[in-house]
Design a protein around this motif. Structure first.
Motif, mmCIF file in Angstrom:
data_model
loop_
_atom_site.group_PDB
_atom_site.id
_atom_site.type_symbol
_atom_site.label_atom_id
_atom_site.label_comp_id
_atom_site.label_asym_id
_atom_site.label_seq_id
_atom_site.Cartn_x
_atom_site.Cartn_y
_atom_site.Cartn_z
ATOM 1 N N PRO A 6 0.804 -1.231 0.000
ATOM 2 C CA PRO A 6 0.000 0.000 0.000
ATOM 3 C C PRO A 6 0.831 1.272 0.000
ATOM 4 C CG PRO A 6 0.175 -0.835 2.226
ATOM 5 C CD PRO A 6 0.873 -1.846 1.343
ATOM 6 N N ALA A 7 0.179 2.362 -0.395
ATOM 7 C CA ALA A 7 0.749 3.694 -0.238
ATOM 8 C C ALA A 7 0.796 4.046 1.240
ATOM 9 C CB ALA A 7 -0.089 4.719 -1.000
ATOM 10 N N LEU A 25 -4.256 2.232 -1.422
ATOM 11 C CA LEU A 25 -3.874 2.564 -2.794
ATOM 12 C C LEU A 25 -2.619 1.748 -3.060
ATOM 13 C CD1 LEU A 25 -4.622 4.573 -5.147
ATOM 14 C CD2 LEU A 25 -2.819 6.043 -4.242
ATOM 15 N N ARG A 26 -2.716 0.710 -3.894
ATOM 16 C CA ARG A 26 -1.683 -0.312 -3.935
ATOM 17 C C ARG A 26 -0.924 -0.382 -5.260
ATOM 18 N NH1 ARG A 26 -1.307 -4.527 -0.423
ATOM 19 N NH2 ARG A 26 -2.422 -4.113 1.517
ATOM 20 N N GLY A 136 0.921 -2.309 7.521
ATOM 21 C CA GLY A 136 -0.410 -1.735 7.439
ATOM 22 C C GLY A 136 -0.761 -0.982 8.702
ATOM 23 N N GLY A 137 -1.880 -0.250 8.676
ATOM 24 C CA GLY A 137 -2.345 0.480 9.852
ATOM 25 C C GLY A 137 -1.491 1.688 10.172
ATOM 26 N N ASN A 287 -3.629 -4.073 6.211
ATOM 27 C CA ASN A 287 -2.979 -5.333 5.847
ATOM 28 C C ASN A 287 -1.502 -5.183 5.521
ATOM 29 O OD1 ASN A 287 -5.432 -6.885 6.003
ATOM 30 N ND2 ASN A 287 -6.045 -5.936 4.073
ATOM 31 N N GLY A 288 -1.120 -4.039 4.958
ATOM 32 C CA GLY A 288 0.269 -3.894 4.565
ATOM 33 C C GLY A 288 0.618 -4.805 3.413
ATOM 34 N N LEU A 289 1.832 -5.330 3.436
ATOM 35 C CA LEU A 289 2.310 -6.248 2.402
ATOM 36 C C LEU A 289 1.410 -7.471 2.311
ATOM 37 C CD1 LEU A 289 4.554 -7.434 0.511
ATOM 38 C CD2 LEU A 289 5.673 -8.253 2.601
#
Length: 293
Positions: A6-7, A25-26, A136-137, A287-289
């Protein structure tokens, strides 16, 4: 196999080089073994031929793949890029993280997100973007003995990110040269205390506190002077009820957090005032990666 990252928006006001969060935004990478090496780029950067000849992703991927396998293998890579480049939304961190993760997956080596994050430090010495890109987060992060130590907070669905992406960048290296080489004790304490309260506000979900706690004396106003319209963007956001409104990384994107019921009105105001800029309303990403095998 696909890898997506994600951005991110970093600093968040006073949390210079230590605070960041992820938005939905990935950038996505698809890859598979091939007889011949090839790259296809879609979305952001598709019209930039230099990315195929001098590609940071490929350089990092090859370095890690060869370290893990002690051999070279040709792959076909397809990049689906949504993160604006050189706009303060962590596009470089997304490339770094996805390249390291892709190399491990291609080599058949499963590693933890924490290991990926620590590898990323070799290419990005500050943890504010790479940490939310991986985890993420919302993240507060620090570095000790060449490792990232961080704490993550899941961001709720009723909050939205509104980002204004100008049609020109702010050069990160140039903007850093404008920053003071030292800070007064008063300003250091100001930023330290505001960063601490910002972290507490996120973890306690005291969103109304963020307008006060995300004020900054280290970098933000100096960088915003390079693009004075950013002051107007921030004022408009606060006048429209934004919970916080900060320069995203070193800019030029400006990030605001709002309740979901306030997002549409703010987006419309920005689009009317800045018709040449890109305005996006985004969910936060927790979620992140993501690796999809």
């Amino acid at each position: 196999m696909t890898i997506s990252v994600p951005a991110t928006s970093a600093n968040l006001g006073p949390g210079f080089d230590s605070l960041g969060l992820a938005v939905d935004l990935r950038n996505v990478v698809e890859f598979h073994p091939s007889k011949f090496f090839s790259i296809a780029i879609k979305g952001e950067g598709a019209n930039n031929p230099r990315l195929k000849g001098n590609n940071l992703f490929i350089s990092i991927f090859n370095e890690h793949y060869e370290r893990l396998t002690e051999k070279r293998q040709s792959f076909k890579f397809t990049f689906f890029n949504q993160i604006p480049m050189s706009r303060g939304l962590g596009s470089s961190s997304a490339v770094i993280v996805s390249a390291i993760s892709t190399a491990h997956e291609a080599a058949g080596v499963r590693v933890s997100k924490r290991r990926i994050l620590n590898h990323a430090l070799a290419y990005e010495s500050h943890p504010d973007n790479i940490t939310p890109a991986v985890m993420g987060g919302f993240n507060a992060a620090t570095i000790e003995k060449n490792k990232v130590f961080s704490q993550k907070k899941h961001l709720p669905d009723y909050l939205k990110a509104v980002v204004v992406v100008p049609n020109k960048p702010i050069n990160t290296l140039k903007s850093r040269t404008l920053l003071p080489k030292s800070y007064s004790k008063d300003n250091a304490i100001y930023n330290l205390s505001h960063t601490a309260v910002t972290v507490a506000a996120f973890f306690n979900e005291d969103w109304e506190m963020l307008r006060l706690s995300t004020q900054d004396r280290f970098h933000q106003k100096i960088r915003m002077k390079m693009m004075p319209e950013l002051f107007t963007i921030q004022k408009m956001a606060y006048d429209s009820g934004a919970l916080m409104s900060t320069l995203s990384g070193s800019g030029s994107t400006f990030f605001s957090m709002v309740y979901d019921q306030d997002a549409a009105a703010l987006v419309n105001r920005f689009k009317q005032k800045f018709p040449d800029y890109e305005v996006k309303c985004l969910d936060f990403d927790n979620n992140g990666l993501v690796v999809e095998r």
